[in-house]
Design a protein around this motif. Structure first.
Motif, mmCIF file in Angstrom:
data_model
loop_
_atom_site.group_PDB
_atom_site.id
_atom_site.type_symbol
_atom_site.label_atom_id
_atom_site.label_comp_id
_atom_site.label_asym_id
_atom_site.label_seq_id
_atom_site.Cartn_x
_atom_site.Cartn_y
_atom_site.Cartn_z
ATOM 1 N N PRO A 187 32.670 -8.693 -1.786
ATOM 2 C CA PRO A 187 32.597 -8.842 -3.752
ATOM 3 C C PRO A 187 31.213 -7.899 -3.742
ATOM 4 C CG PRO A 187 32.787 -10.746 -2.689
ATOM 5 C CD PRO A 187 32.833 -9.550 -1.229
ATOM 6 N N VAL A 188 31.118 -7.237 -4.737
ATOM 7 C CA VAL A 188 29.751 -6.600 -4.926
ATOM 8 C C VAL A 188 28.857 -7.258 -6.258
ATOM 9 C CG1 VAL A 188 28.274 -4.331 -5.695
ATOM 10 C CG2 VAL A 188 30.248 -4.282 -3.779
ATOM 11 N N ILE A 189 28.001 -7.681 -6.448
ATOM 12 C CA ILE A 189 27.138 -8.025 -7.240
ATOM 13 C C ILE A 189 26.422 -7.365 -8.746
ATOM 14 C CG2 ILE A 189 25.577 -10.417 -8.012
ATOM 15 C CD1 ILE A 189 25.217 -11.065 -4.913
ATOM 16 N N ASN A 190 26.256 -7.904 -9.333
ATOM 17 C CA ASN A 190 25.549 -7.063 -10.285
ATOM 18 C C ASN A 190 24.824 -7.500 -10.763
ATOM 19 O OD1 ASN A 190 25.220 -5.346 -12.591
ATOM 20 N ND2 ASN A 190 26.857 -6.368 -14.581
ATOM 21 N N GLY A 191 23.302 -6.368 -9.353
ATOM 22 C CA GLY A 191 22.272 -6.613 -10.095
ATOM 23 C C GLY A 191 21.625 -6.407 -11.422
ATOM 24 N N GLY A 192 22.197 -5.115 -12.280
ATOM 25 C CA GLY A 192 21.501 -5.048 -13.814
ATOM 26 C C GLY A 192 20.829 -5.638 -14.884
ATOM 27 N N TYR A 193 21.516 -6.538 -14.762
ATOM 28 C CA TYR A 193 21.051 -7.366 -15.915
ATOM 29 C C TYR A 193 19.864 -8.367 -15.399
ATOM 30 C CZ TYR A 193 26.030 -7.530 -17.483
ATOM 31 O OH TYR A 193 26.868 -7.115 -18.051
ATOM 32 N N VAL A 194 19.007 -9.038 -16.563
ATOM 33 C CA VAL A 194 17.706 -9.440 -16.802
ATOM 34 C C VAL A 194 17.476 -9.945 -16.089
ATOM 35 C CG1 VAL A 194 15.891 -10.649 -17.912
ATOM 36 C CG2 VAL A 194 17.638 -8.716 -18.922
ATOM 37 N N TYR A 195 16.566 -9.833 -14.877
ATOM 38 C CA TYR A 195 15.961 -10.770 -13.724
ATOM 39 C C TYR A 195 16.994 -11.049 -12.342
ATOM 40 C CZ TYR A 195 13.304 -12.493 -17.252
ATOM 41 O OH TYR A 195 12.768 -12.731 -18.413
ATOM 42 N N ASP A 196 18.003 -10.650 -11.919
ATOM 43 C CA ASP A 196 19.446 -10.655 -11.281
ATOM 44 C C ASP A 196 18.305 -10.284 -10.210
ATOM 45 O OD1 ASP A 196 20.662 -13.073 -12.362
ATOM 46 O OD2 ASP A 196 21.594 -11.004 -13.434
ATOM 47 N N ARG A 221 28.543 -19.153 0.702
ATOM 48 C CA ARG A 221 29.871 -20.303 1.121
ATOM 49 C C ARG A 221 30.226 -19.600 1.959
ATOM 50 N NH1 ARG A 221 32.211 -24.806 -2.789
ATOM 51 N NH2 ARG A 221 30.734 -26.496 -2.198
ATOM 52 N N ARG A 222 30.673 -18.181 1.901
ATOM 53 C CA ARG A 222 30.758 -17.303 1.970
ATOM 54 C C ARG A 222 30.076 -17.388 3.780
ATOM 55 N NH1 ARG A 222 34.909 -14.062 -0.946
ATOM 56 N NH2 ARG A 222 34.751 -12.089 0.125
ATOM 57 N N GLY A 223 28.501 -16.977 4.112
ATOM 58 C CA GLY A 223 28.112 -16.449 5.125
ATOM 59 C C GLY A 223 28.455 -15.204 5.238
ATOM 60 N N ASP A 224 28.514 -14.314 4.415
ATOM 61 C CA ASP A 224 28.903 -12.557 4.340
ATOM 62 C C ASP A 224 26.682 -12.179 3.484
ATOM 63 O OD1 ASP A 224 31.051 -13.178 5.658
ATOM 64 O OD2 ASP A 224 32.065 -12.658 3.814
ATOM 65 N N PRO A 225 26.986 -11.371 4.218
ATOM 66 C CA PRO A 225 25.866 -10.454 3.078
ATOM 67 C C PRO A 225 25.483 -10.549 1.543
ATOM 68 C CG PRO A 225 26.064 -9.299 5.394
ATOM 69 C CD PRO A 225 27.149 -10.706 5.162
ATOM 70 N N LEU A 226 25.234 -10.906 1.228
ATOM 71 C CA LEU A 226 25.127 -10.816 -0.274
ATOM 72 C C LEU A 226 24.661 -9.701 -0.700
ATOM 73 C CD1 LEU A 226 23.606 -13.748 -1.828
ATOM 74 C CD2 LEU A 226 26.039 -13.426 -1.348
ATOM 75 N N ARG A 227 25.722 -7.873 -1.316
ATOM 76 C CA ARG A 227 26.061 -6.654 -1.545
ATOM 77 C C ARG A 227 25.489 -7.082 -3.243
ATOM 78 N NH1 ARG A 227 30.372 -4.638 -0.761
ATOM 79 N NH2 ARG A 227 29.587 -2.027 0.225
ATOM 80 N N PHE A 228 24.791 -6.092 -3.674
ATOM 81 C CA PHE A 228 24.414 -6.292 -4.918
ATOM 82 C C PHE A 228 24.039 -4.642 -4.994
ATOM 83 C CE2 PHE A 228 20.329 -6.530 -3.762
ATOM 84 C CZ PHE A 228 19.341 -5.777 -4.771
ATOM 85 N N ALA A 229 24.260 -3.784 -7.058
ATOM 86 C CA ALA A 229 24.608 -2.606 -6.905
ATOM 87 C C ALA A 229 23.208 -2.792 -7.806
ATOM 88 C CB ALA A 229 25.214 -2.313 -7.847
ATOM 89 N N GLU A 230 22.040 -1.906 -7.987
ATOM 90 C CA GLU A 230 20.601 -2.123 -8.869
ATOM 91 C C GLU A 230 20.922 -2.546 -10.724
ATOM 92 O OE1 GLU A 230 17.650 -3.109 -7.970
ATOM 93 O OE2 GLU A 230 17.322 -2.281 -6.181
ATOM 94 N N THR A 231 21.924 -1.348 -10.515
ATOM 95 C CA THR A 231 21.953 -1.410 -12.348
ATOM 96 C C THR A 231 23.607 -1.596 -12.307
ATOM 97 O OG1 THR A 231 23.269 0.687 -12.562
ATOM 98 C CG2 THR A 231 20.803 1.009 -12.492
ATOM 99 N N VAL A 232 23.458 -2.020 -13.849
ATOM 100 C CA VAL A 232 25.068 -1.806 -14.326
ATOM 101 C C VAL A 232 25.587 -0.964 -14.298
ATOM 102 C CG1 VAL A 232 26.180 -3.031 -16.529
ATOM 103 C CG2 VAL A 232 24.127 -3.682 -16.201
ATOM 104 N N ASP A 233 25.284 0.288 -14.624
ATOM 105 C CA ASP A 233 26.026 1.462 -14.539
ATOM 106 C C ASP A 233 26.763 1.446 -12.805
ATOM 107 O OD1 ASP A 233 27.240 4.125 -16.022
ATOM 108 O OD2 ASP A 233 26.619 4.704 -14.194
ATOM 109 N N GLU A 234 25.839 1.532 -11.927
ATOM 110 C CA GLU A 234 25.826 1.238 -10.848
ATOM 111 C C GLU A 234 27.174 0.420 -10.208
ATOM 112 O OE1 GLU A 234 24.253 3.809 -7.836
ATOM 113 O OE2 GLU A 234 22.971 1.812 -8.471
ATOM 114 N N PHE A 235 27.200 -0.446 -11.160
ATOM 115 C CA PHE A 235 27.739 -1.513 -10.974
ATOM 116 C C PHE A 235 29.045 -1.112 -11.027
ATOM 117 C CE2 PHE A 235 29.693 -5.448 -12.650
ATOM 118 C CZ PHE A 235 30.267 -6.123 -11.145
#
Length: 645
Positions: free
Chosen positions: A436-445, A410-424
């Motif tokens: 905001p940064v999304i945690n992409g380190g969990y399974v399938y994210d 809904r924000r319309g901004d790019p979705l920024r994510f980190a590949e691993t939990v540690d980096e997030f």
């Protein structure tokens, strides 16, 4: 002189054909040890024989309604009596029982109703030898032939004869034997397992388990008189608009709690119909599916684990089928095209249910996702159509807390994510609230995030790293830069023995004094160091060689290490403590405080402390207490602060 040709020898006559010698004891042992799961299946086989005989008689004009009656063995020395009013057997058919065992029957690809009834009857009869040494079969054919008796023994012998009405009366009783078949078993011993399986309690339990949904009544005589009918309508295989109380009660029995919902299942191509119950809890990792399968009303297995797709571990099913083929033991399903088609159709039914909830009942969907988001993440990767409905509602962790893809989109901004939990975790500490940064380190994210532009057109997805975020941090103002650089050098000297470099930057929030930064290589080195501390001498030596080889490689490549072997401490120039340290001229106090800040940053980054870091924290705090109390310089064994004698 001409030679006389040698006479051609006459062809040798073929050896005489000899019949196979069948060891009945060996066959019974094979059945009990290698095919069937246990002797309890004897009653399932008798039930199947009875149903087949009744089905065959129903094709004749004027056939009465079918019924099966079981009289348990009364201890001691009593007989179990199994009676059906099916088509019965003639003397010729009874004589062929064992001769037809194992004979192939012609079936189509979907294993439609059995045509070789006699051969199947013989197989079922052999299973009774697992609980009894002697089997007596009395049968009267619907064709009007005289009644016959077959008596078989576990030693491999049997007799067949026509029997008179008077003899039948002596065995069966005053009522005689109507059209149909009666099997009489004498269990080996009332005190053995076989005796328990033929007792009233054992028979009632087995009949209720295997024959609960057979298309004919199954009645068990009770010891105190009367009878109990154990068969009934399969509620799970009936079309329904809303789940009934009886169906949900079955769901509670199947999953062990009140299901979130019940989903009707129907695969016309294989005659499969049933219900899927949605688990109200997340199954444990590695938990196997437990689908209960009935074959034409007869229980096949309570734990078939390959009927549903692998991703559908949020559901437990109970189905009845007429078109899937059982294995020889009739306790699992053969992997063929029919099973593959059924699996695909059942998966499609579960996907439709999820898609319908997304459109009609988002509140229930949120409840479902809260329990089974992991299963749905796996499902999204395999189904683009469903992904359009599901992805917006999936929960996701961000640097601003928990939210959903829908709220982020809904924000319309790019979705920024980190590949691993540690980096997030490293990035989240310094991420701006408006980015905001999304945690992409969990399974399938991470996989889902990469697919988002294809699933939801117009979505922009970016991968961020801690290196990128550090590069975007502000350096101290030009006028304050010399003081910041001096602090950086002094702090780095204080951490030299810990192999940690220092960087000074300005970032929010001001209350955070420092970050601990570690890339993938540093994290691997730290893991090896912890393993060396905990491992044996040989293992520690191997790990040390890996570290030495990596250091040699870096040196040969001329790689300058901006991050120390134990990571990098990034001090926050906006923080009051850091500014106070920069202004302090007490080198001893600065060194000890920096070491405390370093450990604090490690804990905030969820890094396990090495032995050297635990000792560093203890010594630093002890020295700070001594300094604050004016106890002098009798301090710990840490390296001296810069300029300290």
């Amino acid at each position: 002189m001409p030679t006389t040709p040698e006479p051609t020898p006459a062809p040798a006559s073929p050896p005489a054909a000899r019949p196979f010698q069948v060891d009945l004891r060996g066959i019974v042992d094979l059945l009990s040890r290698s095919i069937y799961s246990g002797p309890q299946v004897y009653l399932r086989e008798l039930l199947q024989n009875g149903v087949d005989a009744i089905t065959a008689r129903q094709s004749l004009p004027g056939a009465p309604p079918g019924v099966i009656r079981i009289t348990p063995a009364a201890a001691p020395g009593g007989e179990l009596v199994f009676t059906d009013n099916g088509i019965g057997l003639t003397a010729a058919e009874v004589g062929e029982l064992l001769a037809t065992v194992g004979r192939s029957s012609k079936r189509d690809v979907l294993d439609l109703p059995r045509t070789d009834r006699l051969g199947q009857f013989g197989i079922g009869l052999l299973s009774c030898f697992m609980v009894s040494d002697d089997i007596r079969v009395l049968s009267r054919s619907a064709g009007g032939e005289p009644p016959v008796e077959w008596v078989g023994s576990a030693d491999g012998t049997f007799t067949v004869r026509e029997i008179t009405e008077a003899e039948i009366m002596d065995v069966v009783g005053p009522g005689g034997l109507a059209t149909g078949t009666q099997v009489r078993l004498r269990p080996r011993s009332a005190g053995t397992g076989e005796g328990a399986l033929t007792s009233a309690a054992g028979v009632l339990d087995l009949a209720s388990r295997y024959g609960a949904y057979l298309p004919v009544p199954v009645r068990v005589d009770l010891p105190g008189g009367g009878e109990q009918t154990v068969s009934g309508e399969p509620l799970f295989a009936q079309p329904f608009l809303l789940p009934s109380p009886g169906l949900m009660a079955l769901g509670r029995e199947l999953v062990g709690a009140d299901p979130l919902d019940a989903i009707p299942l129907h695969v016309p191509a294989t005659g499969t119909r049933g219900t899927a119950f949605v688990l109200p809890f997340a199954p444990s990792p590695g938990a196997r599916q437990a689908t209960r399968v009935y074959l034409r009303g007869m229980l096949l297995s309570e734990r078939v684990d390959d009927l549903l797709p692998e991703w559908a571990f949020f559901a437990r099913c109970v189905v009845d089928t007429t078109g899937l083929r059982p294995t020889a033991s009739r306790e699992s399903l053969i992997q063929d095209d029919a099973l593959e088609e059924t699996r695909a159709e059942l998966g499609a039914a579960l996907r439709r249910w999820v898609a319908t909830m997304a459109n009609r009942d988002p509140v229930r969907l949120s409840t479902f996702l809260g329990v089974h988001h992991l299963a749905l993440r796996a499902l999204v990767l395999h189904d683009d159509e469903l992904a359009g409905f599901i992805v917006p509602w999936l929960p996701i962790e961000t640097s601003n807390g928990q939210t959903t893809y829908r709220e982020l989109l809904r924000r319309g901004d790019p979705l920024r994510f980190a590949e691993t939990v540690d980096e997030f975790r490293q990035i989240a500490a310094i991420a701006r609230p408006d980015a905001p940064v999304i945690n992409g380190g969990y399974v399938y994210d991470s996989d889902i995030l990469r697919r988002l532009p294809d699933l939801i057109p117009g979505t922009v997805v970016e991968t961020v790293t801690i290196t990128d975020e550090l590069a975007s941090l502000d350096v101290p103002p030009l006028a304050e830069r010399p003081a910041a650089q001096r602090l950086q050098a002094r702090a780095e000297a204080a951490l030299k023995d810990l192999d940690c470099t220092v960087l000074v930057r300005s970032f929010a929030p001001d209350t955070l004094p420092a970050l601990h930064i570690a890339d993938a290589g540093v994290l691997r080195r730290l893991q090896r160091q912890r393993a060396k501390e905990a491992g044996s001498g040989m293992w520690a030596s191997i790990l040390q060689r890996i570290d030495d080889a990596q250091d040699a490689h870096n040196a040969s490549e001329g790689e300058a290490e901006t991050v120390g072997a134990a990571g990098q401490l990034c001090l926050n120039w906006r923080n009051r403590l850091v500014r106070a340290l920069a202004e302090s001229e007490d080198e001893l106090l600065l060194a000890r405080t920096v070491r405390v800040v370093h450990v604090q940053a490690l804990l905030a980054a969820h890094r396990p402390l090495r032995a050297v870091e635990r000792a560093s924290l203890t010594d630093a705090l002890t020295d700070i207490v001594h300094l604050s109390a004016g106890l002098g310089a009798d301090l710990g064994d840490m390296p001296d602060a810069p300029g300290e004698n």
